[in-house]
Design a protein around this motif. Structure first.
Motif, PDB file in Angstrom:
ATOM      1  N   GLY A 214     -17.081   4.873  -2.029  1.00  0.00           N
ATOM      2  CA  GLY A 214     -18.275   4.337  -2.665  1.00  0.00           C
ATOM      3  C   GLY A 214     -18.101   4.081  -4.152  1.00  0.00           C
ATOM      4  N   PRO A 215     -17.588   5.072  -4.902  1.00  0.00           N
ATOM      5  CA  PRO A 215     -17.453   4.867  -6.351  1.00  0.00           C
ATOM      6  C   PRO A 215     -16.575   3.670  -6.705  1.00  0.00           C
ATOM      7  CG  PRO A 215     -17.166   7.180  -5.801  1.00  0.00           C
ATOM      8  CD  PRO A 215     -17.278   6.448  -4.503  1.00  0.00           C
ATOM      9  N   LEU A 216     -15.556   3.398  -5.885  1.00  0.00           N
ATOM     10  CA  LEU A 216     -14.722   2.225  -6.177  1.00  0.00           C
ATOM     11  C   LEU A 216     -15.505   0.952  -5.866  1.00  0.00           C
ATOM     12  CD1 LEU A 216     -11.931   1.102  -7.018  1.00  0.00           C
ATOM     13  CD2 LEU A 216     -11.360   1.055  -4.598  1.00  0.00           C
ATOM     14  N   LEU A 217     -16.181   0.942  -4.711  1.00  0.00           N
ATOM     15  CA  LEU A 217     -16.943  -0.254  -4.329  1.00  0.00           C
ATOM     16  C   LEU A 217     -18.093  -0.521  -5.300  1.00  0.00           C
ATOM     17  CD1 LEU A 217     -17.084  -0.334  -0.452  1.00  0.00           C
ATOM     18  CD2 LEU A 217     -15.635  -1.588  -2.038  1.00  0.00           C
ATOM     19  N   ASP A 218     -18.564   0.529  -5.973  1.00  0.00           N
ATOM     20  CA  ASP A 218     -19.592   0.341  -6.989  1.00  0.00           C
ATOM     21  C   ASP A 218     -19.146  -0.630  -8.071  1.00  0.00           C
ATOM     22  OD1 ASP A 218     -21.914   1.558  -6.387  1.00  0.00           O
ATOM     23  OD2 ASP A 218     -21.384   3.505  -7.250  1.00  0.00           O
ATOM     24  N   ARG A 219     -17.860  -0.728  -8.241  1.00  0.00           N
ATOM     25  CA  ARG A 219     -17.304  -1.610  -9.278  1.00  0.00           C
ATOM     26  C   ARG A 219     -16.984  -2.996  -8.733  1.00  0.00           C
ATOM     27  NH1 ARG A 219     -17.220  -0.421 -14.446  1.00  0.00           N
ATOM     28  NH2 ARG A 219     -18.575   1.360 -14.356  1.00  0.00           N
ATOM     29  N   VAL A 220     -17.283  -3.222  -7.470  1.00  0.00           N
ATOM     30  CA  VAL A 220     -16.971  -4.519  -6.851  1.00  0.00           C
ATOM     31  C   VAL A 220     -18.272  -5.300  -6.693  1.00  0.00           C
ATOM     32  CG1 VAL A 220     -15.962  -5.647  -4.840  1.00  0.00           C
ATOM     33  CG2 VAL A 220     -14.984  -3.502  -5.687  1.00  0.00           C
ATOM     34  N   ASP A 221     -18.454  -6.298  -7.541  1.00  0.00           N
ATOM     35  CA  ASP A 221     -19.712  -7.041  -7.561  1.00  0.00           C
ATOM     36  C   ASP A 221     -19.906  -7.904  -6.319  1.00  0.00           C
ATOM     37  OD1 ASP A 221     -20.306  -5.986 -10.013  1.00  0.00           O
ATOM     38  OD2 ASP A 221     -19.718  -7.754 -11.165  1.00  0.00           O
ATOM     39  N   LEU A 222     -18.825  -8.465  -5.809  1.00  0.00           N
ATOM     40  CA  LEU A 222     -18.931  -9.473  -4.755  1.00  0.00           C
ATOM     41  C   LEU A 222     -18.289  -8.992  -3.468  1.00  0.00           C
ATOM     42  CD1 LEU A 222     -17.797 -12.670  -6.664  1.00  0.00           C
ATOM     43  CD2 LEU A 222     -19.992 -12.391  -5.550  1.00  0.00           C
TER      44      LEU A 222
ATOM     45  N   GLU B 174      -6.032   8.836  -3.156  1.00  0.00           N
ATOM     46  CA  GLU B 174      -5.501   9.155  -4.478  1.00  0.00           C
ATOM     47  C   GLU B 174      -5.301   7.887  -5.313  1.00  0.00           C
ATOM     48  OE1 GLU B 174      -1.800  11.649  -6.454  1.00  0.00           O
ATOM     49  OE2 GLU B 174      -1.713  11.087  -4.352  1.00  0.00           O
ATOM     50  N   ARG B 175      -4.747   6.865  -4.681  1.00  0.00           N
ATOM     51  CA  ARG B 175      -4.506   5.620  -5.419  1.00  0.00           C
ATOM     52  C   ARG B 175      -5.831   4.942  -5.772  1.00  0.00           C
ATOM     53  NH1 ARG B 175      -1.122   5.643  -1.157  1.00  0.00           N
ATOM     54  NH2 ARG B 175       1.089   5.962  -1.561  1.00  0.00           N
ATOM     55  N   LEU B 176      -6.747   4.918  -4.791  1.00  0.00           N
ATOM     56  CA  LEU B 176      -8.013   4.219  -5.039  1.00  0.00           C
ATOM     57  C   LEU B 176      -8.842   4.947  -6.102  1.00  0.00           C
ATOM     58  CD1 LEU B 176      -8.916   3.151  -1.386  1.00  0.00           C
ATOM     59  CD2 LEU B 176      -7.849   1.772  -3.177  1.00  0.00           C
ATOM     60  N   ASP B 177      -8.797   6.277  -6.084  1.00  0.00           N
ATOM     61  CA  ASP B 177      -9.527   7.044  -7.105  1.00  0.00           C
ATOM     62  C   ASP B 177      -8.983   6.763  -8.494  1.00  0.00           C
ATOM     63  OD1 ASP B 177     -11.431   8.208  -5.645  1.00  0.00           O
ATOM     64  OD2 ASP B 177     -10.457  10.170  -5.451  1.00  0.00           O
ATOM     65  N   ALA B 178      -7.658   6.711  -8.585  1.00  0.00           N
ATOM     66  CA  ALA B 178      -7.031   6.439  -9.882  1.00  0.00           C
ATOM     67  C   ALA B 178      -7.501   5.078 -10.395  1.00  0.00           C
ATOM     68  CB  ALA B 178      -5.517   6.472  -9.748  1.00  0.00           C
TER      69      ALA B 178
ATOM     70  N   HIS C  31       0.806  -1.231   0.000  1.00  0.00           N
ATOM     71  CA  HIS C  31       0.000   0.000   0.000  1.00  0.00           C
ATOM     72  C   HIS C  31       0.835   1.275   0.000  1.00  0.00           C
ATOM     73  CE1 HIS C  31       0.672   0.156   4.307  1.00  0.00           C
ATOM     74  NE2 HIS C  31       0.156  -1.054   4.436  1.00  0.00           N
ATOM     75  N   SER C  32       2.143   1.147   0.176  1.00  0.00           N
ATOM     76  CA  SER C  32       2.986   2.345   0.120  1.00  0.00           C
ATOM     77  C   SER C  32       3.458   2.647  -1.301  1.00  0.00           C
ATOM     78  CB  SER C  32       4.202   2.148   1.017  1.00  0.00           C
ATOM     79  OG  SER C  32       4.993   1.095   0.506  1.00  0.00           O
ATOM     80  N   ILE C  33       2.994   1.878  -2.277  1.00  0.00           N
ATOM     81  CA  ILE C  33       3.448   2.057  -3.671  1.00  0.00           C
ATOM     82  C   ILE C  33       3.139   3.495  -4.150  1.00  0.00           C
ATOM     83  CG2 ILE C  33       1.246   1.226  -4.631  1.00  0.00           C
ATOM     84  CD1 ILE C  33       2.827  -0.016  -6.923  1.00  0.00           C
ATOM     85  N   SER C  34       4.040   4.066  -4.926  1.00  0.00           N
ATOM     86  CA  SER C  34       3.804   5.418  -5.440  1.00  0.00           C
ATOM     87  C   SER C  34       2.721   5.368  -6.520  1.00  0.00           C
ATOM     88  CB  SER C  34       5.087   5.993  -6.038  1.00  0.00           C
ATOM     89  OG  SER C  34       5.375   5.352  -7.260  1.00  0.00           O
ATOM     90  N   VAL C  35       2.055   6.499  -6.699  1.00  0.00           N
ATOM     91  CA  VAL C  35       1.004   6.539  -7.719  1.00  0.00           C
ATOM     92  C   VAL C  35       1.601   6.236  -9.093  1.00  0.00           C
ATOM     93  CG1 VAL C  35      -0.716   7.991  -8.856  1.00  0.00           C
ATOM     94  CG2 VAL C  35      -0.452   8.093  -6.386  1.00  0.00           C
ATOM     95  N   ALA C  36       2.811   6.759  -9.342  1.00  0.00           N
ATOM     96  CA  ALA C  36       3.448   6.510 -10.643  1.00  0.00           C
ATOM     97  C   ALA C  36       3.716   5.022 -10.852  1.00  0.00           C
ATOM     98  CB  ALA C  36       4.744   7.305 -10.758  1.00  0.00           C
ATOM     99  N   ALA C  37       4.154   4.346  -9.800  1.00  0.00           N
ATOM    100  CA  ALA C  37       4.430   2.916  -9.951  1.00  0.00           C
ATOM    101  C   ALA C  37       3.134   2.135 -10.106  1.00  0.00           C
ATOM    102  CB  ALA C  37       5.221   2.396  -8.760  1.00  0.00           C
ATOM    103  N   LEU C  38       2.070   2.637  -9.503  1.00  0.00           N
ATOM    104  CA  LEU C  38       0.782   1.951  -9.600  1.00  0.00           C
ATOM    105  C   LEU C  38       0.174   2.130 -10.989  1.00  0.00           C
ATOM    106  CD1 LEU C  38      -1.465   0.450  -7.914  1.00  0.00           C
ATOM    107  CD2 LEU C  38      -2.476   2.700  -7.528  1.00  0.00           C
ATOM    108  N   ILE C  39       0.120   3.373 -11.450  1.00  0.00           N
ATOM    109  CA  ILE C  39      -0.600   3.724 -12.664  1.00  0.00           C
ATOM    110  C   ILE C  39       0.294   3.666 -13.902  1.00  0.00           C
ATOM    111  CG2 ILE C  39      -1.844   5.643 -13.774  1.00  0.00           C
ATOM    112  CD1 ILE C  39      -3.292   4.307 -11.424  1.00  0.00           C
TER     113      ILE C  39
END
Ligand SMILES: Nc1ncnc2c1ncn2[C@@H]1O[C@H](COP(=O)(O)OP(=O)(O)O)[C@@H](O)[C@H]1O
Ligand SMILES: [Mg+2]
Ligand SMILES: [Zn+2]
Length: 503
Positions: free
Chosen positions: A376-384, A312-316, A273-281
């Protein structure tokens, strides 16, 4: 011949475009000029190439050398043009014949002593070359196996600039790639190791069968991480086109196994979870390199302790989940990488993370805040969603041994085939990909099947998006049951997956 040409490929993300390398030897003071939007690494190319040419027993022209790379507006990164630059200069100075250069793609970095070094992105570069009609390429020997994945193009390996020179002079042949037989199937951890947790195991099976995103909630040590790492073992191998696409991303990332480069198995990527946004995206200097989300393309992205990743990471991630790809804007143009992955989230129910929830010392507000971090917007994409509790000693001691991965995968693969066949003319492979409107209109279920769902909608207990998620899962449950379409029971069971959600 004072002017000669060679060909290479520029990569923007995993898209390739042929690049023409021109060398012109003119009258005038000795010197070498490079034109055509080169980056810093490329500017060093002329010094590298000059040394490599000299150390291969050839003369560098002692007059004015102009090197042009075109199209000029295409950003050109890295050191892969060295081989082409050397060949163009040597042809222009008459040291080697030019004919073979006309239809050959050259990809390789030169060491000062004339060795050819492998570069990243050989697979996507050669796919682009083939599309543009090239039938032959010379690469470093280390890239031969990767290059051979591209059928219909003759891939040769040169270990030294001298070997390329000899081949251009028609002296020696260059070695070809041996066909790649694919790597040995990887050893996935097995589901048989997981004790108890029948609901979570079932949720994992449903997620695998429908391609659904999954959230597991529960105290530490209940097996969330264990289950997540067992998801790739349940998924079918990648098809031929998918495998090439995934391999292309990993090629640009430089993470392929040289001897057996083809990626056949869905990747599993679990960034901290400490990954940088650049490394993630995706990001980095020059043209962006792929991020972790693209390395998970056609596989699984697992976020353990998901609430710790930060907004920031979850929104991306949310945007990427919608689009299945990521666009990274750079000063020199934007880069696109595919990123269509299955998301698995695991989280504790609160920040103090006690082994039993009764021992939690957090205030109700702190617990709410913690889970609200999973927006919420991220969880909206999680079906299960599945809630996990500690396994009791009785489960561990008394239970018969749990079902192994192989048996579960058989059901998953059969269910996926049903779904793929049903949606094939619409271009969807899994139930998770089917958009809400299609579920509600074209593929609408009879009223008596969806009665429970409709009631929830009318009462305001279920949102429209929630209803779509429920329908997607109902289709997967019916696929796993080998039914033609969901029945009321499947809808009811799908609703439970929603209601069993976190705290
Ligand atoms: N259901 C289970 N079956 C077998 N072992 C388990 C189970 N749950 C936890 N364990 C043991 O506890 C360790 C931690 O499990 P883990 O999956 O990391 O839990 P969590 O991610 O929920 O904190 C595992 O390595 C395993 O040895
Ligand atoms: Mg864990
Ligand atoms: Zn707590």
């Amino acid at each position: 011949m004072p002017l000669a040409r060679a060909w290479s490929v520029a990569l923007i993300g995993i898209e390739g475009r042929p690049v023409e390398i021109e060398a012109d030897i003119g009258a005038g003071l000795p010197g070498t000029k490079l034109v055509g939007l080169p980056d810093a690494g490329l500017r060093e190319a002329k010094d590298r190439v000059r040394a490599a040419v000299r150390n291969s027993g050839q003369r560098w022209p002692d007059s004015n050398v102009t090197l042009g790379l075109s199209p000029a507006d295409l950003p050109k990164d890295g050191s892969g043009y060295d081989l082409g630059i050397a060949a163009a200069v040597l042809a222009a100075s008459g040291a080697v014949p030019a004919p073979k250069l006309v239809d050959t793609i050259l990809l390789g970095e030169l060491a000062l002593d004339g060795r050819v070094r492998p570069v990243r992105g050989v697979l996507p570069a050669l796919l682009a070359a083939r599309r543009s009609g090239y039938r032959r390429a010379v690469v470093a020997p280390e890239s031969l196996a990767e290059g051979s994945l591209v059928g219909g193009i003759d891939v040769l390996g040169a270990g030294r600039l001298g070997e390329l020179i000899a081949w251009l002079c028609d002296e020696d042949g260059l070695p070809r790639a041996e066909p790649d037989h694919g790597r040995a199937p990887p050893q996935h951890p097995d589901l048989a190791d997981v004790v108890g947790q029948p609901e979570a195991r079932w949720a994992l099976e449903v997620a695998a069968a429908g391609g659904h995103n999954l959230l597991m909630t529960g105290p530490p040590g209940v097996g969330k991480t264990m289950l997540a790492t067992r998801l790739p073992g349940l998924l079918p191998e990648l098809g031929d086109d998918e495998a090439l696409e995934v391999t292309a991303v990993h090629s640009v990332d430089g993470s392929l196994e040289p001897d057996s480069p083809l990626v056949r198995v869905p990747p599993f990527v679990a960034p901290h979870h400490s990954i940088s946004v650049a490394a993630l995206i995706g990001g980095g200097t020059g043209l962006a390199t792929p991020g972790v989300i693209s390395k998970a393309h056609r596989g699984v992205l697992f976020l353990d302790e998901a609430a710790e990743y930060g907004g920031e990471r979850l929104d991306a991630l949310r945007t990427v989940l919608e689009e299945g790809e990521v666009r990274i804007a750079r000063s020199r143009g934007s880069v696109r990488y595919p990123a269509r992955f299955q998301l698995v989230l695991a989280t504790n129910t609160c920040p103090c993370a006690p082994p039993r929830e009764t021992e939690c010392s957090c205030s109700p507000a702190a617990r709410r805040r913690y889970l609200a971090k999973l927006s919420g917007p991220l969880l909206d994409r999680v079906d299960l969603r599945v809630r996990m509790r500690p396994v009791t000693a009785m489960n561990v001691a008394g239970g018969e041994s749990a079902e192994p991965t192989d048996r579960v995968r058989e059901r998953v693969v059969a269910a996926r085939e049903r779904a793929a066949k049903r949606w094939s003319d619409r271009g969807w492979q899994t139930n998770a990909e089917v958009p809400g409107p299609a579920l509600r209109r074209e593929f609408a279920l009879p009223q008596e099947t969806t009665r429970l769902l409709d009631r929830g909608l009318n009462r305001g207990a279920i949102t429209a998006r929630g209803a779509d998620r429920c329908l997607r899962i109902a289709w997967t449950l019916s696929d796993l049951a080998e039914a033609d379409e969901p029945a009321a029971d499947h809808v009811a069971a799908a609703l439970e997956f929603r209601d069993r959600r976190a705290a």
